[in-house]
Design a protein around this motif. Structure first.
Motif, short mmCIF file in Angstrom:
data_model
loop_
_atom_site.label_atom_id
_atom_site.label_comp_id
_atom_site.label_asym_id
_atom_site.label_seq_id
_atom_site.Cartn_x
_atom_site.Cartn_y
_atom_site.Cartn_z
N ILE A 91 -13.91 -41.31 -21.41
CA ILE A 91 -13.54 -42.21 -22.50
C ILE A 91 -12.78 -41.50 -23.63
N LYS A 92 -13.19 -40.30 -23.98
CA LYS A 92 -12.52 -39.58 -25.07
C LYS A 92 -11.07 -39.27 -24.72
N ASP A 93 -10.85 -38.78 -23.50
CA ASP A 93 -9.48 -38.47 -23.07
C ASP A 93 -8.64 -39.73 -22.97
N GLN A 95 -9.00 -42.41 -24.74
CA GLN A 95 -8.67 -42.83 -26.11
C GLN A 95 -7.51 -42.01 -26.66
N LYS A 96 -7.51 -40.70 -26.38
CA LYS A 96 -6.42 -39.84 -26.84
C LYS A 96 -5.10 -40.25 -26.21
N THR A 98 -4.32 -43.17 -24.98
CA THR A 98 -3.93 -44.48 -25.51
C THR A 98 -3.25 -44.32 -26.87
N LYS A 99 -3.83 -43.48 -27.72
CA LYS A 99 -3.24 -43.23 -29.04
C LYS A 99 -1.85 -42.61 -28.91
#
Length: 105
Positions: A91-93, A95-96, A98-99
């Protein structure tokens, strides 16, 4: 989906042209016939390791450079590769990424 051997052939052709060497000249240097070079470049034939070494010297590249053909993939192959990588992300990667995509596009 393009096969690796076809992408390899496209890469050989790309590097050969970048070095301003004709198929005929490359065939002469490698002691092959012109048709063999054509078959390599169109993905109908692969070459020997000896010829890979010779071509690397002729073109002043590393052998691994012949297999760097990500930029030659068609759009569908690229999309499949991206989707496969995204599906493996935490999920963290994700999100990165996506940003980054939002800022890039």
């Amino acid at each position: 989906m393009q096969s690796s051997i076809k992408l390899f052939g496209k890469r050989i052709k790309e590097i050969r042209k970048k070095n301003n060497i004709t198929q005929e000249k490359l065939a002469e240097i490698l002691n092959l016939d012109n048709q063999t070079i054509s078959r390599i470049e169109t993905g109908y034939f692969f070459t020997s390791y000896d010829n890979l070494e010779k071509m690397a010297k002729i073109f002043n590249v590393n052998i691994k450079d012949f297999f760097d053909f990500e930029h030659l993939k068609d759009i569908e192959d690229l999309k499949k590769d991206v989707i496969a990588k995204i599906e493996k992300m935490n999920i963290k990667d994700l999100q990165k990424i996506t940003k980054f995509i939002k800022e890039f596009i």
